[in-house]
Scaffold this motif. Structure first.
Motif, PDB file in Angstrom:
ATOM      1  N   ILE A   1       0.836  -1.214   0.000  1.00  0.00           N
ATOM      2  CA  ILE A   1       0.000   0.000   0.000  1.00  0.00           C
ATOM      3  C   ILE A   1       0.867   1.259   0.000  1.00  0.00           C
ATOM      4  CG2 ILE A   1      -1.625   1.348   1.409  1.00  0.00           C
ATOM      5  CD1 ILE A   1      -2.921  -1.343   2.184  1.00  0.00           C
ATOM      6  N   VAL A   2       1.923   1.244   0.811  1.00  0.00           N
ATOM      7  CA  VAL A   2       2.815   2.418   0.837  1.00  0.00           C
ATOM      8  C   VAL A   2       3.455   2.625  -0.532  1.00  0.00           C
ATOM      9  CG1 VAL A   2       5.000   3.291   1.777  1.00  0.00           C
ATOM     10  CG2 VAL A   2       3.259   2.451   3.310  1.00  0.00           C
ATOM     11  N   ALA A   3       3.835   1.518  -1.187  1.00  0.00           N
ATOM     12  CA  ALA A   3       4.433   1.644  -2.530  1.00  0.00           C
ATOM     13  C   ALA A   3       3.438   2.284  -3.501  1.00  0.00           C
ATOM     14  CB  ALA A   3       4.871   0.268  -3.034  1.00  0.00           C
ATOM     15  N   VAL A   4       2.170   1.875  -3.419  1.00  0.00           N
ATOM     16  CA  VAL A   4       1.136   2.466  -4.285  1.00  0.00           C
ATOM     17  C   VAL A   4       0.984   3.953  -3.977  1.00  0.00           C
ATOM     18  CG1 VAL A   4      -1.339   2.460  -4.808  1.00  0.00           C
ATOM     19  CG2 VAL A   4      -0.121   0.295  -4.598  1.00  0.00           C
ATOM     20  N   GLU A   5       0.992   4.297  -2.696  1.00  0.00           N
ATOM     21  CA  GLU A   5       0.857   5.699  -2.292  1.00  0.00           C
ATOM     22  C   GLU A   5       2.029   6.543  -2.808  1.00  0.00           C
ATOM     23  OE1 GLU A   5      -1.767   7.195  -0.681  1.00  0.00           O
ATOM     24  OE2 GLU A   5      -2.721   5.287  -1.135  1.00  0.00           O
ATOM     25  N   VAL A   6       3.231   5.960  -2.775  1.00  0.00           N
ATOM     26  CA  VAL A   6       4.410   6.685  -3.285  1.00  0.00           C
ATOM     27  C   VAL A   6       4.238   6.950  -4.776  1.00  0.00           C
ATOM     28  CG1 VAL A   6       6.903   6.534  -3.715  1.00  0.00           C
ATOM     29  CG2 VAL A   6       5.976   5.774  -1.536  1.00  0.00           C
ATOM     30  N   LEU A   7       3.765   5.939  -5.514  1.00  0.00           N
ATOM     31  CA  LEU A   7       3.558   6.113  -6.955  1.00  0.00           C
ATOM     32  C   LEU A   7       2.513   7.194  -7.235  1.00  0.00           C
ATOM     33  CD1 LEU A   7       3.609   2.486  -8.413  1.00  0.00           C
ATOM     34  CD2 LEU A   7       5.165   4.356  -8.962  1.00  0.00           C
ATOM     35  N   LYS A   8       1.414   7.164  -6.455  1.00  0.00           N
ATOM     36  CA  LYS A   8       0.359   8.167  -6.636  1.00  0.00           C
ATOM     37  C   LYS A   8       0.896   9.573  -6.362  1.00  0.00           C
ATOM     38  CE  LYS A   8      -3.812   7.326  -4.944  1.00  0.00           C
ATOM     39  NZ  LYS A   8      -4.826   6.797  -3.988  1.00  0.00           N
ATOM     40  N   ALA A   9       1.680   9.678  -5.311  1.00  0.00           N
ATOM     41  CA  ALA A   9       2.243  10.986  -4.959  1.00  0.00           C
ATOM     42  C   ALA A   9       3.167  11.487  -6.065  1.00  0.00           C
ATOM     43  CB  ALA A   9       3.001  10.883  -3.640  1.00  0.00           C
ATOM     44  N   ARG A  10       3.941  10.584  -6.655  1.00  0.00           N
ATOM     45  CA  ARG A  10       4.862  10.969  -7.739  1.00  0.00           C
ATOM     46  C   ARG A  10       4.112  11.452  -8.976  1.00  0.00           C
ATOM     47  NH1 ARG A  10       9.767   9.101  -9.232  1.00  0.00           N
ATOM     48  NH2 ARG A  10       8.826   8.034 -11.001  1.00  0.00           N
ATOM     49  N   ARG A  11       2.937  10.856  -9.197  1.00  0.00           N
ATOM     50  CA  ARG A  11       2.138  11.268 -10.360  1.00  0.00           C
ATOM     51  C   ARG A  11       1.351  12.545 -10.080  1.00  0.00           C
ATOM     52  NH1 ARG A  11      -0.198   5.303 -11.032  1.00  0.00           N
ATOM     53  NH2 ARG A  11       1.524   4.342 -12.162  1.00  0.00           N
ATOM     54  N   GLY A  12       1.415  13.003  -8.845  1.00  0.00           N
ATOM     55  CA  GLY A  12       0.700  14.223  -8.491  1.00  0.00           C
ATOM     56  C   GLY A  12      -0.773  13.993  -8.207  1.00  0.00           C
ATOM     57  N   GLU A  13      -1.157  12.730  -8.050  1.00  0.00           N
ATOM     58  CA  GLU A  13      -2.556  12.443  -7.744  1.00  0.00           C
ATOM     59  C   GLU A  13      -2.828  12.778  -6.275  1.00  0.00           C
ATOM     60  OE1 GLU A  13      -3.521   8.412  -8.813  1.00  0.00           O
ATOM     61  OE2 GLU A  13      -2.436   8.584 -10.701  1.00  0.00           O
ATOM     62  N   PRO A  14      -4.022  13.324  -5.990  1.00  0.00           N
ATOM     63  CA  PRO A  14      -4.309  13.687  -4.601  1.00  0.00           C
ATOM     64  C   PRO A  14      -4.450  12.448  -3.718  1.00  0.00           C
ATOM     65  CG  PRO A  14      -6.262  13.932  -5.969  1.00  0.00           C
ATOM     66  CD  PRO A  14      -5.149  13.598  -6.892  1.00  0.00           C
TER      67      PRO A  14
END
Lengths: 196, 323
Positions: free
Chosen positions: B208-221
């Motif tokens: 889950i943390v890995a997914v959150e890191v990816l989302k943050a990198r893409r600029g997704e809220p």
């Protein structure tokens, strides 16, 4: 007597992978072996100091070259019987690297890379663990390589910052190099005198 | 963290993943149990209970001088079992050994010995000086986090997620507070959680943390990018259950429970702080040398962390289903 005891600590011992409590596993045993043997630790620190004296682009090379050379050396040292020249190169490395730090001259890229790789390879061979195999050996080799990467990266960055930001930085590093060279000279002399 | 400085995290990730690949269940803390049961006044029966993935024999016990040991009999005479008991080769073979002494006319005693502290002075009351408890439990906590690749990968993921130093302090503090709460709650017997679902959920937390890191990198809220300490606290509660499982396996002496719990947690925190400081030092070094890796490798490293977390989750879930 006290000085002789310190010198004795410089003698690299064969890696039995059981130097420290092995319950931490072979990875940590690999990490701790070079760090707890001054005969490996001090030359590795000298590699970092030498890299810190070079310009940024060349200094960065050490982050890749040295760990890779140590990786190859440790793997080979674990699979093969270590040749006698490895011990001599490792014992000489204190003096050679110490003198290069004292000189504090920018080295040609090929020479610098060669020095780093030869010492990485020979110290890697000296860290080989012949009593391990399979996953245990893989973890041990990775541990030694990680230690090489950590030490050289931290030392290179610290010394490079010192050289570029402080007027006295180069002098301090050259002083450190002179101590390493002096210890290397004494150590090598003792070794040669003790030889049959 | 700045993108340029994050590149180092990829190297660390690779090392942790390779370490994890060597032993997916590296969280094992092998413990040996030495039971001394008093049959007659001063006469004890000695019994070892142990299991080791490497099939190692148990440590060699050295009993007080006045005791005569002829396995499985231990004769200590009228003086009884008092004095120095040590276990040789303990650190080389096992993380710890629990010594249980069942006495005829007195309450039972429990001691935990480790490689760093392989001897104990047995007293009639069983109460140990805090220095001895510290010497046993701090190394155990430190060892547990350093061998716990799943905990370290999660902490690394959190460091990837945070934006600045102040946020990093808040996030790591939240993780620490949370896992301390559940660690204490379980070991003090306030709550009980089965170990295997917890281990599966810990693996899921990494993914889950890995997914959150990816989302943050893409600029997704996402909440975790704005307030990573929330995710750290939530999953920290879960990781605390994992720490508690290890501590329960080791065994806690009832006479010294609060001190043992405290020092185990101190060991865990020391290991965690050491890991975070080492990562920060390396980040600084790479920044100082302007050493950067190709941008694609960062994405690959995050995917690798997520994949390992997912693999562990499914493996542990499968293990759970087959029981």
């Amino acid at each position: 007597m006290r000085r002789l005891l310190w010198l004795a600590l410089l003698i690299p011992v064969p890696a039995s992978a059981h130097l420290v409590s092995t319950r931490f596993g072979e990875f940590y045993a690999g990490m701790l072996h070079p760090v707890t043997t001054l005969g490996h630790l001090v030359p590795w620190l000298a590699v970092g100091l030498l890299a810190g004296l070079q310009h940024s682009a060349l200094a960065r090379k050490v982050l890749l070259l040295f760990p890779l050379a140590v990786l190859a050396g440790t793997w080979m040292g674990s699979e093969l019987n270590t040749a006698a020249w490895v011990g001599i190169v490792n014992q000489s490395s204190l003096l050679i690297l110490g003198l290069l730090v004292v000189l504090a001259r920018p080295l040609p890229p090929a020479v610098f890379s060669g020095v780093v790789m030869i010492h990485g390879l020979s110290h890697g061979l000296g860290n080989g663990a012949t009593d391990l195999s399979g996953n245990g050996l893989l973890l041990y080799v990775l541990g030694v390589t990680t230690a090489a990467y950590l030490l050289v990266t931290l030392l290179t960055a610290s010394s490079h910052q010192l050289v570029t930001r402080q007027s006295w930085g180069t002098v301090a590093i050259r002083a450190g190099g002179s101590w390493i060279a002096a210890v290397g000279l004494i150590y090598l002399t003792f070794t040669l005198l003790a030889a049959p | 963290m700045q993108l340029g400085t994050r590149t180092l995290l990829k190297v660390l990730t690779a090392v942790l993943l390779l370490q994890a690949a060597g032993s997916l269940w590296a969280h094992d803390t092998p413990i040996a149990l030495l039971t001394l049961s008093e049959r007659q006044q001063g006469l004890y029966n000695v019994e070892w209970t142990f299991s080791s993935a490497l099939n190692l024999p148990p440590p060699t016990p050295v009993f007080p001088d006045h005791c005569q040991y002829d396995h499985p009999r231990l004769q200590c005479g009228e003086t009884g079992l008092q004095g120095r008991l040590s276990l040789q080769q303990l650190g080389e073979r096992y993380s710890a050994a629990v010594v249980q002494i069942h006495r005829l006319n007195a309450k039972s005693l429990t001691y935990t010995l480790t490689g760093a502290n392989p001897a104990v002075s047995i007293t009639p009351s069983g109460v140990l000086p805090w220095q001895q408890i510290m010497a046993s439990y701090v190394p155990l906590g430190f060892e547990h986090i350093m061998l716990g690749v799943d905990h370290l990968l999660f902490v690394l993921g959190l460091m990837w997620l945070v934006g600045n130093t102040w946020m990093l302090i808040k996030t790591i503090t939240a993780f620490t507070v949370a896992h301390s709460i559940t660690l204490a709650a379980v070991t003090l017997g306030w709550v009980g959680v089965p170990e295997q679902p917890v281990n599966a959920a810990i693996a899921l937390s990494i993914a889950i943390v890995a997914v959150e890191v990816l989302k943050a990198r893409r600029g997704e809220p996402s909440l975790s990018a704005r307030m990573p300490w929330v995710i750290a606290f939530g999953f920290g509660l879960l990781h605390g259950f994992g720490f508690a499982g290890a501590l329960t396996d080791i065994g806690l002496p009832p006479e010294n429970l609060p001190a043992a719990l405290l020092f185990f947690n101190v060991g865990v925190e020391l290991g965690q702080i050491g890991f975070v400081l080492a990562v920060l030092a390396l980040l600084w070094s790479h920044r100082a040398l302007q050493a950067q890796f190709p941008r694609w490798s960062e994405t690959a490293a995050i995917y690798a962390v997520g994949t390992v977390g997912s693999f562990w989750f499914l493996s542990r879930l499968d293990l759970l289903m087959t029981i």
